[in-house]
Design an enzyme around this catalytic site. Structure first.
Site, PDB file in Angstrom:
ATOM      1  N   GLY A  40       0.808  -1.210   0.000  1.00  0.00           N
ATOM      2  CA  GLY A  40       0.000   0.000   0.000  1.00  0.00           C
ATOM      3  C   GLY A  40       0.838   1.255   0.000  1.00  0.00           C
ATOM      4  N   LYS A  52      -6.488  11.381   6.486  1.00  0.00           N
ATOM      5  CA  LYS A  52      -7.922  11.676   6.400  1.00  0.00           C
ATOM      6  C   LYS A  52      -8.660  11.166   7.630  1.00  0.00           C
ATOM      7  CE  LYS A  52      -6.607  13.404   2.772  1.00  0.00           C
ATOM      8  NZ  LYS A  52      -5.240  13.206   3.206  1.00  0.00           N
ATOM      9  N   GLY A 188       6.156  25.363   5.062  1.00  0.00           N
ATOM     10  CA  GLY A 188       5.605  24.929   3.788  1.00  0.00           C
ATOM     11  C   GLY A 188       4.089  24.918   3.829  1.00  0.00           C
ATOM     12  N   ALA A 191      -0.223  21.088   0.192  1.00  0.00           N
ATOM     13  CA  ALA A 191      -1.321  20.284   0.741  1.00  0.00           C
ATOM     14  C   ALA A 191      -0.947  19.638   2.069  1.00  0.00           C
ATOM     15  CB  ALA A 191      -1.736  19.221  -0.274  1.00  0.00           C
ATOM     16  N   GLU A 211       5.644  30.242   4.512  1.00  0.00           N
ATOM     17  CA  GLU A 211       5.723  29.883   3.092  1.00  0.00           C
ATOM     18  C   GLU A 211       6.676  30.845   2.389  1.00  0.00           C
ATOM     19  OE1 GLU A 211       5.867  28.623  -0.401  1.00  0.00           O
ATOM     20  OE2 GLU A 211       4.538  27.434   0.900  1.00  0.00           O
ATOM     21  N   ALA A 327      -1.610  10.142  -5.544  1.00  0.00           N
ATOM     22  CA  ALA A 327      -1.863   8.707  -5.647  1.00  0.00           C
ATOM     23  C   ALA A 327      -2.673   8.365  -6.888  1.00  0.00           C
ATOM     24  CB  ALA A 327      -2.594   8.216  -4.395  1.00  0.00           C
ATOM     25  N   HIS A 452     -31.548  19.538  -6.303  1.00  0.00           N
ATOM     26  CA  HIS A 452     -31.726  20.553  -5.263  1.00  0.00           C
ATOM     27  C   HIS A 452     -32.358  19.905  -4.024  1.00  0.00           C
ATOM     28  CE1 HIS A 452     -32.751  24.404  -3.402  1.00  0.00           C
ATOM     29  NE2 HIS A 452     -33.959  23.890  -3.144  1.00  0.00           N
TER      30      HIS A 452
END
Length: 473
Positions: A40, A52, A188, A191, A211, A327, A452
């Site tokens: 993986g 996540k 940094g 993401a 940054e 990925a 909607h």
């Protein structure tokens, strides 16, 4: 005696590698995959998936803290950092086991430890004291007509802010903190940096992001990045752009950073921990590439649109083959590479149609050209925008801070780019990706019926806005 001859051997069992191996097996190739650490790869074990899980815990904690906003009561709200990390590791472990199952299901041989290519069609796998999975083939010499490099990438290290795993972290250490630091410096704002800044800030850390470029989230559209920055700052994240960390002084349980503000001045910042999130570099070392004359550029392997290197029989996919280091890009490259080997003539990967997602709060997602990039190409463009504050579902969710932006070619109606910031945009962006893949025009999108109430209506309204037909603003 283990079978040592294969049609295709993939080096690296991350998302790109294991997907390439599965597709090769589906196409009738006798296939093996070499892995040194964990099935993986980084994504499933130390990247995409476990982060996540961490961010989900932080999100739920955030909602519990704001229960009153939803007419609810939640008392003595808190978190257990150890339990949050344990949940994340269990999620990663579950997926790791799933990859092993898929290797068996597709009759893909797993060879454990590090591989080096001796010559086209021949590689050796070194012995090691690390425990191999049950059923893995032993170290030795193996042959394959086609060898696919899928060795991934690792955190980039900058002089002066080298990680020590205790006070200065990479994403590996940031993912398994023994405790949530009271103060944190993130170096940094890509993401990785922004996701960890969002996670730790939600759990109470005083977070500063530095940054070197003038814009956070440098690959994103400037308008979306500016919107996101304001949201982060409202949450209490301190952001310094056009600045760089020039020195770190380590103490017993903290770090003092010297920061050049880019305007001739410096400031000192003392924090408990530092996260270095200054990008990644491809794993191209110790593979025998120099000896074979495989062309590399800035730490990655140079390939054509079908994963072929300049040396026949040697291919590369995923992070080791260059940006964007995502990925899903690696997975698609793996499929394209194997199908090209089979002679199926797949279309080369179009990098402009690869979506990028950042799972901070608010989420950020994009595909295609930014406004600046479209203008730099000399295109005449039409831009549409729609704020989440005009969307009924966003208001009902209590998530009315967001923006959807679309960019069209004014002459042809071609969708050139789509950029989003707000609730669940990482799930919404795929609608624009499909539209671009199918070469959908503005007319097709304007005449599409969106359900909607949904957040996806912001996508429709943004398209309408680009052509002077927006309804709900």
């Amino acid at each position: 005696m283990a079978d040592q001859s294969f049609d295709i051997i993939v080096i690296g069992a991350g998302p790109g590698g294991y997907v390439a191996a599965i597709r090769a097996s589906q196409l009738g190739f006798k296939t093996a995959i070499v892995e040194r650490d964990y099935l993986g790869g980084i994504c499933l074990n130390w990247g995409c998936i476990p982060t996540k899980a961490l961010l989900r815990s932080a999100e739920v904690f955030h909602y519990m803290q704001h229960a009153k906003d939803y007419g609810l009561t939640a008392e003595k709200v808190g978190f257990d950092a150890k339990a949050v990390v344990e949940r994340s590791r269990k999620v990663a472990g579950r997926l790791n086991n799933g990859v092993g199952f898929r290797m068996k299901k597709n009759k893909i041989a797993v060879i454990w430890r590090e591989a080096a290519i001796e010559a086209p069609g021949k590689l050796t796998v070194k012995a090691s004291k690390s425990e191999a999975p049950k059923g893995a083939l032993p170290p030795g010499t193996y042959q394959a007509k086609h060898i696919i490099l899928a060795t991934g990438a690792r955190p980039r290290v900058l002089p002066g802010i080298e990680p020590d795993k205790k006070l200065v972290w990479t994403y590996f250490e940031a993912m398994v903190p023994p405790a949530v630091p009271k103060s944190l410096l993130v170096v940094g704002s890509g993401a990785i940096g922004i996701e960890f800044a969002s996670f730790f800030r939600t759990l109470g850390s005083a977070v500063t992001v530095v940054e070197v470029l003038p814009q956070i989230l440098p690959v994103e559209d400037a308008e979306i990045a500016a919107f996101a920055r304001k949201s982060f700052e409202r949450q209490g994240i301190k952001i310094l752009t056009g600045a760089k960390v020039t020195k770190l002084e380590k103490g017993a349980d903290g770090v003092t950073a010297t920061i050049d503000d880019g305007k001739g001045g410096t400031q000192s910042l003392s924090v408990e921990r530092v996260i270095s999130a200054v990008g990644v570099v491809g794993n191209i070392e110790n593979l025998g590439l120099e000896k074979l004359g495989v062309k590399t550029d800035r730490g990655t392997v140079v390939i054509d649109g079908h994963g072929r290197t300049n040396v026949p029989g040697i291919y590369a996919i995923g992070d080791v083959a260059g940006p964007p280091m995502l990925a899903h890009k690696g997975e698609h490259e793996g499929v394209v590479c194997v199908e090209a080997i089979k002679g199926l003539k797949p279309h080369p990967l179009d990098k402009l149609k690869i979506p990028g997602c950042t799972y901070c709060s608010p989420q950020i997602a994009s595909v295609g050209l930014t406004e600046a990039a479209a203008k730099a190409q000399g295109r005449e463009i039409r831009i549409g925008r729609f704020p989440f504050v005009g969307n009924g579902k966003a208001i009902a969710l209590g998530e009315d801070q967001g923006l959807t932006k679309t960019i069209f070619d004014a002459k042809t109606g071609q969708l050139l780019g789509a950029h989003m910031v707000g609730a669940e945009v990482t799930e919404l962006i795929q609608g624009f990706v499909i539209a671009m893949q199918l070469e959908t025009t503005e007319e097709d999108l304007m005449h599409t019926v969106f359900p909607h109430p949904t957040l996806s209506e912001t996508m429709h309204e943004s398209v309408l806005d680009a052509f002077g037909r927006v309804i709900h603003v």
